[in-house]
Design a protein around this motif. Structure first.
Motif, PDB file in Angstrom:
ATOM      1  N   SER A  84      18.013  -3.320  10.315  1.00 14.13           N
ATOM      2  CA  SER A  84      17.085  -3.663  11.395  1.00 14.13           C
ATOM      3  C   SER A  84      16.525  -2.434  12.095  1.00 14.13           C
ATOM      4  CB  SER A  84      17.773  -4.574  12.410  1.00 14.13           C
ATOM      5  OG  SER A  84      18.086  -5.823  11.837  1.00 14.13           O
ATOM      6  N   HIS A  85      17.359  -1.409  12.294  1.00 11.70           N
ATOM      7  CA  HIS A  85      16.861  -0.249  13.034  1.00 11.70           C
ATOM      8  C   HIS A  85      15.801   0.512  12.247  1.00 11.70           C
ATOM      9  CE1 HIS A  85      20.076   1.799  10.688  1.00 11.70           C
ATOM     10  NE2 HIS A  85      19.297   2.862  10.791  1.00 11.70           N
ATOM     11  N   HIS A  86      15.833   0.434  10.900  1.00 11.33           N
ATOM     12  CA  HIS A  86      14.772   1.041  10.103  1.00 11.33           C
ATOM     13  C   HIS A  86      13.458   0.292  10.319  1.00 11.33           C
ATOM     14  CE1 HIS A  86      18.277   2.286   7.351  1.00 11.33           C
ATOM     15  NE2 HIS A  86      17.857   3.382   7.974  1.00 11.33           N
ATOM     16  N   VAL A  87      13.536  -1.029  10.305  1.00  8.72           N
ATOM     17  CA  VAL A  87      12.345  -1.851  10.515  1.00  8.72           C
ATOM     18  C   VAL A  87      11.761  -1.583  11.893  1.00  8.72           C
ATOM     19  CG1 VAL A  87      11.436  -4.193  10.618  1.00  8.72           C
ATOM     20  CG2 VAL A  87      13.234  -3.630   8.957  1.00  8.72           C
ATOM     21  N   LEU A  91       8.007   0.002  12.732  1.00  7.72           N
ATOM     22  CA  LEU A  91       7.012  -0.747  13.502  1.00  7.72           C
ATOM     23  C   LEU A  91       6.678  -0.032  14.809  1.00  7.72           C
ATOM     24  CD1 LEU A  91       8.318  -4.392  12.924  1.00  7.72           C
ATOM     25  CD2 LEU A  91       6.451  -3.221  11.743  1.00  7.72           C
ATOM     26  N   ASP A  92       7.684   0.578  15.439  1.00  7.94           N
ATOM     27  CA  ASP A  92       7.436   1.313  16.685  1.00  7.94           C
ATOM     28  C   ASP A  92       6.550   2.533  16.453  1.00  7.94           C
ATOM     29  OD1 ASP A  92       8.812  -0.419  18.298  1.00  7.94           O
ATOM     30  OD2 ASP A  92      10.639   0.789  18.428  1.00  7.94           O
ATOM     31  N   LEU A  93       6.609   3.093  15.257  1.00 11.06           N
ATOM     32  CA  LEU A  93       5.764   4.253  14.943  1.00 11.06           C
ATOM     33  C   LEU A  93       4.333   3.847  14.586  1.00 11.06           C
ATOM     34  CD1 LEU A  93       8.230   6.479  12.875  1.00 11.06           C
ATOM     35  CD2 LEU A  93       7.231   7.001  15.103  1.00 11.06           C
ATOM     36  N   GLY A  94       4.098   2.537  14.493  1.00 14.63           N
ATOM     37  CA  GLY A  94       2.730   2.080  14.268  1.00 14.63           C
ATOM     38  C   GLY A  94       2.462   1.388  12.958  1.00 14.63           C
ATOM     39  N   ALA A  95       3.487   1.199  12.112  1.00  7.05           N
ATOM     40  CA  ALA A  95       3.272   0.433  10.881  1.00  7.05           C
ATOM     41  C   ALA A  95       2.942  -1.018  11.239  1.00  7.05           C
ATOM     42  CB  ALA A  95       4.507   0.482   9.998  1.00  7.05           C
ATOM     43  N   ILE A  96       2.087  -1.634  10.437  1.00  6.36           N
ATOM     44  CA  ILE A  96       1.690  -3.014  10.724  1.00  6.36           C
ATOM     45  C   ILE A  96       2.607  -4.024  10.041  1.00  6.36           C
ATOM     46  CG2 ILE A  96      -0.729  -2.420  11.079  1.00  6.36           C
ATOM     47  CD1 ILE A  96      -1.244  -3.546   8.248  1.00  6.36           C
ATOM     48  N   ASP A  97       3.401  -3.570   9.074  1.00  5.15           N
ATOM     49  CA  ASP A  97       4.309  -4.476   8.372  1.00  5.15           C
ATOM     50  C   ASP A  97       5.385  -3.647   7.699  1.00  5.15           C
ATOM     51  OD1 ASP A  97       5.429  -6.784   7.395  1.00  5.15           O
ATOM     52  OD2 ASP A  97       3.687  -7.397   6.202  1.00  5.15           O
ATOM     53  N   TYR A  98       6.492  -4.308   7.373  1.00  2.56           N
ATOM     54  CA  TYR A  98       7.629  -3.645   6.726  1.00  2.56           C
ATOM     55  C   TYR A  98       8.117  -4.574   5.623  1.00  2.56           C
ATOM     56  CZ  TYR A  98      11.877  -0.699   6.550  1.00  2.56           C
ATOM     57  OH  TYR A  98      12.879   0.164   6.167  1.00  2.56           O
ATOM     58  N   VAL A  99       7.952  -4.143   4.371  1.00  2.38           N
ATOM     59  CA  VAL A  99       8.318  -4.956   3.212  1.00  2.38           C
ATOM     60  C   VAL A  99       9.568  -4.357   2.588  1.00  2.38           C
ATOM     61  CG1 VAL A  99       7.560  -5.919   1.017  1.00  2.38           C
ATOM     62  CG2 VAL A  99       5.883  -5.475   2.829  1.00  2.38           C
ATOM     63  N   ARG A 100      10.613  -5.146   2.521  1.00  4.46           N
ATOM     64  CA  ARG A 100      11.886  -4.657   1.977  1.00  4.46           C
ATOM     65  C   ARG A 100      11.872  -4.709   0.450  1.00  4.46           C
ATOM     66  NH1 ARG A 100      13.327  -7.534   6.743  1.00  4.46           N
ATOM     67  NH2 ARG A 100      14.815  -6.417   8.097  1.00  4.46           N
ATOM     68  N   LYS A 101      12.286  -3.604  -0.175  1.00  2.00           N
ATOM     69  CA  LYS A 101      12.462  -3.574  -1.620  1.00  2.00           C
ATOM     70  C   LYS A 101      13.831  -4.150  -1.974  1.00  2.00           C
ATOM     71  CE  LYS A 101       9.828   0.720  -2.416  1.00  2.00           C
ATOM     72  NZ  LYS A 101       9.923   2.111  -2.900  1.00  2.00           N
ATOM     73  N   PRO A 102      13.952  -4.840  -3.120  1.00  2.00           N
ATOM     74  CA  PRO A 102      12.872  -5.198  -4.048  1.00  2.00           C
ATOM     75  C   PRO A 102      12.056  -6.380  -3.519  1.00  2.00           C
ATOM     76  CG  PRO A 102      14.931  -6.128  -4.822  1.00  2.00           C
ATOM     77  CD  PRO A 102      15.276  -5.312  -3.598  1.00  2.00           C
ATOM     78  N   PHE A 103      10.825  -6.464  -3.945  1.00  2.00           N
ATOM     79  CA  PHE A 103       9.957  -7.552  -3.531  1.00  2.00           C
ATOM     80  C   PHE A 103       9.125  -8.007  -4.727  1.00  2.00           C
ATOM     81  CE2 PHE A 103       7.944  -3.470  -2.590  1.00  2.00           C
ATOM     82  CZ  PHE A 103       6.767  -3.566  -3.326  1.00  2.00           C
ATOM     83  N   GLU A 104       8.602  -9.210  -4.631  1.00  4.56           N
ATOM     84  CA  GLU A 104       7.728  -9.737  -5.672  1.00  4.56           C
ATOM     85  C   GLU A 104       6.284  -9.300  -5.391  1.00  4.56           C
ATOM     86  OE1 GLU A 104       8.633 -11.299  -8.362  1.00  4.56           O
ATOM     87  OE2 GLU A 104      10.759 -11.399  -7.792  1.00  4.56           O
ATOM     88  N   LEU A 105       5.542  -9.035  -6.450  1.00  2.00           N
ATOM     89  CA  LEU A 105       4.145  -8.618  -6.296  1.00  2.00           C
ATOM     90  C   LEU A 105       3.345  -9.665  -5.521  1.00  2.00           C
ATOM     91  CD1 LEU A 105       1.819  -6.666  -6.903  1.00  2.00           C
ATOM     92  CD2 LEU A 105       1.507  -7.860  -9.082  1.00  2.00           C
ATOM     93  N   ASP A 106       3.590 -10.944  -5.789  1.00  4.37           N
ATOM     94  CA  ASP A 106       2.854 -12.000  -5.099  1.00  4.37           C
ATOM     95  C   ASP A 106       3.064 -11.928  -3.586  1.00  4.37           C
ATOM     96  OD1 ASP A 106       1.804 -12.951  -7.428  1.00  4.37           O
ATOM     97  OD2 ASP A 106       3.206 -14.620  -7.642  1.00  4.37           O
ATOM     98  N   GLU A 107       4.285 -11.575  -3.173  1.00  4.63           N
ATOM     99  CA  GLU A 107       4.548 -11.450  -1.734  1.00  4.63           C
ATOM    100  C   GLU A 107       3.739 -10.298  -1.150  1.00  4.63           C
ATOM    101  OE1 GLU A 107       8.092 -10.136   1.376  1.00  4.63           O
ATOM    102  OE2 GLU A 107       8.572 -10.485  -0.734  1.00  4.63           O
ATOM    103  N   LEU A 108       3.722  -9.167  -1.842  1.00  4.42           N
ATOM    104  CA  LEU A 108       2.955  -8.022  -1.359  1.00  4.42           C
ATOM    105  C   LEU A 108       1.474  -8.359  -1.269  1.00  4.42           C
ATOM    106  CD1 LEU A 108       2.843  -5.044  -0.527  1.00  4.42           C
ATOM    107  CD2 LEU A 108       2.584  -4.472  -2.955  1.00  4.42           C
ATOM    108  N   LEU A 109       0.943  -9.024  -2.289  1.00  4.01           N
ATOM    109  CA  LEU A 109      -0.479  -9.397  -2.275  1.00  4.01           C
ATOM    110  C   LEU A 109      -0.794 -10.321  -1.099  1.00  4.01           C
ATOM    111  CD1 LEU A 109      -1.120  -9.944  -6.092  1.00  4.01           C
ATOM    112  CD2 LEU A 109      -1.870  -8.016  -4.686  1.00  4.01           C
ATOM    113  N   ALA A 110       0.121 -11.250  -0.806  1.00  6.97           N
ATOM    114  CA  ALA A 110      -0.080 -12.154   0.326  1.00  6.97           C
ATOM    115  C   ALA A 110      -0.113 -11.375   1.639  1.00  6.97           C
ATOM    116  CB  ALA A 110       1.017 -13.210   0.356  1.00  6.97           C
TER     117      ALA A 110
END
Length: 227
Positions: A84-87, A91-110
């Motif tokens: 959680s502290h990484h996420v 986000l506090d540094l300005g990222a708009i989203d945080y996707v945890r690896k591994p992930f499915e390509l379809d999730e990233l595209l969404a």
């Protein structure tokens, strides 16, 4: 949409590059923080996909540097660091989203489509060249009010032509932006796709927009307006 992927996992990068391009996105690749910062400074990207564990530095430092340089492109973190502290830090540094690896390509595209919809509300994302329009959020293309169905590759090709409207874009430039890095530059695939695109956006209309500049490349007549 032009995406910069900063990640040193070459197998993952190859997989993502192929999937993103098949989905119709223009993709630049950086395998190190230094290369990523250099490309981000000159690339005009609409989205940056950023790994956190990079050789010699962290994605957090890259994100800080991007903002210090005044590069405001949205950043989506892709990382195997899933506590959680990484996420929260990302986000506090300005990222708009945080996707945890591994992930499915379809999730990233969404998630990328969500970014596009958000940008559509804040950055007016309808391009127009003469009577040809491209809605970057819905990915719909129309000419003179008539809907035009494009394949993902044709859409990506048209996006590059509209981005450079009024100027010649060479076959080499199209190859770099639209096709894979190992694409055979001696083939006629670019010409074939341009021919198919020309039939869709020009056939049946009073004037033609897509022209071939012999020995140089291609040009979409007119100038780009963003509504």
């Amino acid at each position: 949409m032009k995406i910069l992927l900063i990640d040193d996992e070459e197998k993952l990068v190859t997989h993502l590059q192929k999937g993103l391009r098949q989905a119709g996105y223009s993709v630049d690749i950086a395998l190190s923080a230094a290369e990523g910062l250099e490309q981000a400074a000159v690339g005009g990207h609409d989205l940056i996909l950023l790994d956190l564990m990079l050789p010699g530095t962290t994605g957090f430092d890259v994100l800080r540097t991007l903002r210090a340089f005044g590069i405001q492109a949205p950043v989506m973190i892709l990382s195997a660091l899933n506590q959680s502290h990484h996420v929260v830090q990302g986000l506090d540094l300005g990222a708009i989203d945080y996707v945890r690896k591994p992930f499915e390509l379809d999730e990233l595209l969404a998630r990328i489509r969500t970014v596009q919809r958000s940008q559509a509300g804040s950055r007016l994302a309808v391009w127009r060249v003469n009577d040809l329009t491209m809605d970057l959020a819905s990915r719909q293309v129309n000419r003179a009010g008539q809907s035009i169905a494009l394949t993902p590759r044709e859409y990506q090709l048209l996006e590059q032509l509209m981005r450079h409207a009024g100027r010649v874009i060479t076959k080499a430039q199209l190859t770099e932006k639209v096709w894979e890095s190992d694409f055979d530059r001696g083939s006629n695939v670019v010409e074939v796709h341009v021919h198919q695109l020309r039939k869709k956006i020009d056939r049946g209309f009073e004037s033609t927009l897509l022209e071939t500049v012999v020995g140089v490349g291609y040009r979409l007549k007119g100038s780009l307006e963003i509504n």
